[in-house]
Design a protein around this motif. Structure first.
Motif, PDB file in Angstrom:
ATOM      1  N   PHE A  39       0.881  -0.984  -0.026  1.00 48.13           N
ATOM      2  CA  PHE A  39       0.232   0.272   0.138  1.00 48.13           C
ATOM      3  C   PHE A  39       0.862   1.243  -0.035  1.00 48.13           C
ATOM      4  O   PHE A  39       2.134   1.267   0.237  1.00 48.13           O
ATOM      5  N   THR A  40       0.397   2.361  -0.257  1.00 47.35           N
ATOM      6  CA  THR A  40       0.984   3.736  -0.368  1.00 47.35           C
ATOM      7  C   THR A  40       0.033   4.666   0.485  1.00 47.35           C
ATOM      8  O   THR A  40      -0.953   4.563   0.500  1.00 47.35           O
ATOM      9  N   VAL A  41       0.924   5.643   1.040  1.00 50.76           N
ATOM     10  CA  VAL A  41       0.298   6.624   1.788  1.00 50.76           C
ATOM     11  C   VAL A  41       1.370   7.621   2.152  1.00 50.76           C
ATOM     12  O   VAL A  41       2.428   7.485   2.103  1.00 50.76           O
ATOM     13  N   LYS A  42       0.976   8.921   2.408  1.00 50.62           N
ATOM     14  CA  LYS A  42       1.882   9.846   2.927  1.00 50.62           C
ATOM     15  C   LYS A  42       2.750   9.392   4.098  1.00 50.62           C
ATOM     16  O   LYS A  42       1.951   8.919   5.102  1.00 50.62           O
ATOM     17  N   ASP A  43       3.982   9.633   4.470  1.00 53.40           N
ATOM     18  CA  ASP A  43       4.669   9.372   5.390  1.00 53.40           C
ATOM     19  C   ASP A  43       4.530  10.442   6.717  1.00 53.40           C
ATOM     20  O   ASP A  43       4.926  10.162   7.761  1.00 53.40           O
ATOM     21  N   SER A  44       4.038  11.409   6.365  1.00 58.45           N
ATOM     22  CA  SER A  44       3.851  12.462   7.454  1.00 58.45           C
ATOM     23  C   SER A  44       2.394  13.289   7.203  1.00 58.45           C
ATOM     24  O   SER A  44       2.038  13.575   5.926  1.00 58.45           O
ATOM     25  N   VAL A  45       1.796  13.502   8.092  1.00 54.09           N
ATOM     26  CA  VAL A  45       0.499  14.256   8.063  1.00 54.09           C
ATOM     27  C   VAL A  45       0.179  15.268   9.353  1.00 54.09           C
ATOM     28  O   VAL A  45       0.858  15.185  10.280  1.00 54.09           O
ATOM     29  N   CYS A  46      -0.668  16.035   9.198  1.00 58.94           N
ATOM     30  CA  CYS A  46      -0.972  17.005  10.389  1.00 58.94           C
ATOM     31  C   CYS A  46      -2.169  16.250  11.012  1.00 58.94           C
ATOM     32  O   CYS A  46      -2.965  15.542  10.709  1.00 58.94           O
ATOM     33  N   ILE A  47      -2.412  16.567  12.376  1.00 57.72           N
ATOM     34  CA  ILE A  47      -3.470  15.966  13.195  1.00 57.72           C
ATOM     35  C   ILE A  47      -4.740  16.656  12.674  1.00 57.72           C
ATOM     36  O   ILE A  47      -4.823  17.684  12.114  1.00 57.72           O
ATOM     37  N   ASN A  48      -5.640  15.662  12.742  1.00 55.91           N
ATOM     38  CA  ASN A  48      -7.007  16.043  12.178  1.00 55.91           C
ATOM     39  C   ASN A  48      -7.293  16.031  10.667  1.00 55.91           C
ATOM     40  O   ASN A  48      -8.174  16.407  10.077  1.00 55.91           O
ATOM     41  N   GLU A  49      -6.160  15.647  10.133  1.00 55.35           N
ATOM     42  CA  GLU A  49      -6.197  15.743   8.461  1.00 55.35           C
ATOM     43  C   GLU A  49      -6.572  14.316   7.923  1.00 55.35           C
ATOM     44  O   GLU A  49      -5.881  13.342   8.422  1.00 55.35           O
ATOM     45  N   GLN A  50      -7.546  14.125   7.189  1.00 58.22           N
ATOM     46  CA  GLN A  50      -7.764  12.916   6.559  1.00 58.22           C
ATOM     47  C   GLN A  50      -6.642  12.258   5.720  1.00 58.22           C
ATOM     48  O   GLN A  50      -6.187  13.090   4.977  1.00 58.22           O
ATOM     49  N   LEU A  51      -6.379  11.219   6.202  1.00 58.90           N
ATOM     50  CA  LEU A  51      -5.289  10.544   5.397  1.00 58.90           C
ATOM     51  C   LEU A  51      -5.510   9.335   4.289  1.00 58.90           C
ATOM     52  O   LEU A  51      -6.436   8.326   5.155  1.00 58.90           O
ATOM     53  N   SER A  81      -9.371   0.513   0.164  1.00 60.47           N
ATOM     54  CA  SER A  81      -8.616   1.668   0.256  1.00 60.47           C
ATOM     55  C   SER A  81      -9.023   2.825   1.247  1.00 60.47           C
ATOM     56  O   SER A  81     -10.084   3.538   0.701  1.00 60.47           O
ATOM     57  N   PRO A  82      -8.917   2.603   2.412  1.00 53.35           N
ATOM     58  CA  PRO A  82      -9.683   3.420   3.457  1.00 53.35           C
ATOM     59  C   PRO A  82      -9.274   4.767   3.666  1.00 53.35           C
ATOM     60  O   PRO A  82      -7.833   5.097   3.068  1.00 53.35           O
ATOM     61  N   ALA A  83      -9.468   5.422   4.488  1.00 51.66           N
ATOM     62  CA  ALA A  83      -9.144   6.886   5.061  1.00 51.66           C
ATOM     63  C   ALA A  83      -9.044   6.894   6.605  1.00 51.66           C
ATOM     64  O   ALA A  83      -9.735   5.898   7.165  1.00 51.66           O
ATOM     65  N   ASN A  84      -8.190   7.519   7.065  1.00 48.05           N
ATOM     66  CA  ASN A  84      -8.067   7.659   8.599  1.00 48.05           C
ATOM     67  C   ASN A  84      -7.519   8.990   9.247  1.00 48.05           C
ATOM     68  O   ASN A  84      -6.974   9.598   8.314  1.00 48.05           O
ATOM     69  N   THR A  85      -8.104   9.478  10.414  1.00 45.88           N
ATOM     70  CA  THR A  85      -7.636  10.655  10.692  1.00 45.88           C
ATOM     71  C   THR A  85      -7.000  10.386  12.029  1.00 45.88           C
ATOM     72  O   THR A  85      -7.447   9.841  12.981  1.00 45.88           O
ATOM     73  N   TYR A  86      -5.951  11.182  12.308  1.00 45.44           N
ATOM     74  CA  TYR A  86      -5.188  11.069  13.494  1.00 45.44           C
ATOM     75  C   TYR A  86      -5.367  12.180  14.479  1.00 45.44           C
ATOM     76  O   TYR A  86      -5.289  13.419  14.085  1.00 45.44           O
ATOM     77  N   VAL A 115       3.054  11.970  12.792  1.00 46.27           N
ATOM     78  CA  VAL A 115       1.692  12.921  12.673  1.00 46.27           C
ATOM     79  C   VAL A 115       2.178  14.229  13.448  1.00 46.27           C
ATOM     80  O   VAL A 115       2.614  14.164  14.630  1.00 46.27           O
ATOM     81  N   TRP A 116       2.058  15.415  12.714  1.00 44.25           N
ATOM     82  CA  TRP A 116       2.702  16.579  13.491  1.00 44.25           C
ATOM     83  C   TRP A 116       1.509  17.484  13.783  1.00 44.25           C
ATOM     84  O   TRP A 116       0.581  17.632  13.270  1.00 44.25           O
ATOM     85  N   ASP A 117       1.826  18.164  14.932  1.00 39.90           N
ATOM     86  CA  ASP A 117       0.987  19.355  15.365  1.00 39.90           C
ATOM     87  C   ASP A 117       0.943  20.516  14.648  1.00 39.90           C
ATOM     88  O   ASP A 117       2.041  20.748  13.826  1.00 39.90           O
ATOM     89  N   TYR A 118       0.112  21.349  14.763  1.00 42.38           N
ATOM     90  CA  TYR A 118       0.134  22.558  14.118  1.00 42.38           C
ATOM     91  C   TYR A 118       0.983  23.663  14.665  1.00 42.38           C
ATOM     92  O   TYR A 118       1.178  23.568  16.047  1.00 42.38           O
ATOM     93  N   PRO A 119       1.843  24.576  14.096  1.00 44.46           N
ATOM     94  CA  PRO A 119       2.689  25.540  14.526  1.00 44.46           C
ATOM     95  C   PRO A 119       1.824  26.312  15.512  1.00 44.46           C
ATOM     96  O   PRO A 119       0.493  26.643  15.431  1.00 44.46           O
ATOM     97  N   VAL A 120       2.424  26.968  16.655  1.00 43.16           N
ATOM     98  CA  VAL A 120       1.577  28.074  17.604  1.00 43.16           C
ATOM     99  C   VAL A 120       2.335  29.467  17.138  1.00 43.16           C
ATOM    100  O   VAL A 120       3.502  29.285  17.062  1.00 43.16           O
ATOM    101  N   VAL A 121       1.609  30.371  16.753  1.00 40.59           N
ATOM    102  CA  VAL A 121       1.998  31.535  16.287  1.00 40.59           C
ATOM    103  C   VAL A 121       1.230  32.692  16.692  1.00 40.59           C
ATOM    104  O   VAL A 121       0.458  32.733  17.111  1.00 40.59           O
ATOM    105  N   ASN A 122       2.196  33.862  17.185  1.00 45.31           N
ATOM    106  CA  ASN A 122       1.842  34.956  17.624  1.00 45.31           C
ATOM    107  C   ASN A 122       2.234  36.277  17.057  1.00 45.31           C
ATOM    108  O   ASN A 122       3.601  36.381  16.890  1.00 45.31           O
ATOM    109  N   ALA A 123       1.781  36.796  16.002  1.00 44.44           N
ATOM    110  CA  ALA A 123       2.466  38.194  15.192  1.00 44.44           C
ATOM    111  C   ALA A 123       2.717  39.378  16.202  1.00 44.44           C
ATOM    112  O   ALA A 123       3.544  40.181  15.595  1.00 44.44           O
TER     113      ALA A 123
END
Length: 285
Positions: A39-51, A81-86, A115-123
């Motif tokens: 099977f194939t799949v992306k090797d990295s993804v953001c949290i709550n993103e459907q993979l 060929s399913p999908a999953n969300t982390y 699975v990566w978290d989203y950056p935290v940013v404050n301008a």
């Protein structure tokens, strides 16, 4: 275990405790290769993103009938060929085993997904600056892994792709959006508003003669400095007018009386960046 597809002749011989012998022969004609799970799949993804997972498994000489997925987070699937969300960051081992219509089961294929978290940013807080000023955006904070930066619009910035660019002589009010991109393309953004202050432009003459035209000393852009102090002196150094803020422009009077035609000295303290403007104003009639 058969290492090739046959056919094979199988003989079973049995002997009783009295030495009596019998046998039976059967031919095994259908021996299928073991299915191959791929099977194939992306090797990295953001949290709550459907993979999405794409099955590329094969069953030589047969047809696949069953799929068993294990996503490493307690969730499984029997879809092809399913999908999953982390929901949490971390590393997850995904496993797939397949089975053909004859019941032959593959070895298990495995891949690790990060699975990566989203950056935290404050301008940072909104700012004010002069149209002639240069100011670095030093209050920006950002956390995450492998961060990249993109400011938009790029107007007046020395480099829109760094964390702390310098704003150079902005000519109008502007809202900048800082987008921070982490690993796996995980993005977060924040805005900062820039209020651009124009330097006041005091005219050097006005005509307080009551005709309704140019009767008061209008100072363009001074209203942007609400704490500014305006003072008018005569040539002898006598204070004729003083105002904190400039809500009512000077009408050329002192103690309620119109001043004579002549030249007077002004001081404008903007109460911003220690900027003081000085010069002369002439009353004409």
């Amino acid at each position: 275990y058969y290492s090739s597809t046959g056919p094979f002749t199988v003989r079973l011989i049995t002997t009783s405790n009295n030495g009596c012998i019998d046998s039976v022969i059967k031919t095994v004609t259908d021996v299928f290769p073991q299915p191959q799970a791929v099977f194939t799949v992306k090797d990295s993804v953001c949290i709550n993103e459907q993979l999405s997972f794409t099955d590329l498994s094969t069953a030589s000489g047969s047809t696949l009938a069953k799929w068993h997925w294990s996503f490493g987070n307690g969730i499984s699937s029997a879809m092809q060929s399913p999908a999953n969300t982390y929901r949490s960051p971390g590393s997850y081992t995904v496993k797939l085993a397949v089975q053909n219509i004859e019941g032959c089961v593959s070895d298990t294929a495995e891949k690790t997904i990060t699975v990566w978290d989203y950056p935290v940013v404050n301008a940072g807080a909104d700012i004010m600056m002069l149209e002639t000023e240069r100011k670095a955006l030093t209050s920006v904070t950002a956390s995450g892994s492998g961060l990249r930066y993109l400011w938009s619009p790029p107007d007046f910035l020395n480099n829109p792709r760094i964390k702390n660019p310098v704003i150079i002589e902005p000519q109008w009010d502007i809202v900048y959006t800082l987008e921070v991109i982490g690993l796996a393309g995980c993005k977060s953004s924040d805005d900062i508003a820039v209020k651009v202050l124009k330097l006041p432009k005091p005219p050097n003459t006005f005509t307080p003669n009551g005709d309704g035209i140019n009767d008061v000393w209008e100072i363009k852009y001074l209203n942007e400095y609400p704490g500014s102090v305006v003072e008018i002196y005569n040539t002898a150094g006598t204070l004729l007018y003083r105002s904190i803020g400039y809500t009512s422009p000077w009408d050329g009077k002192w103690k309620g009386q119109l001043l004579p035609t002549g030249t007077y000295y002004f001081v404008i303290d903007l109460k911003y960046n220690q900027i003081r403007q000085t010069g002369y104003i002439t009353i004409l009639r």
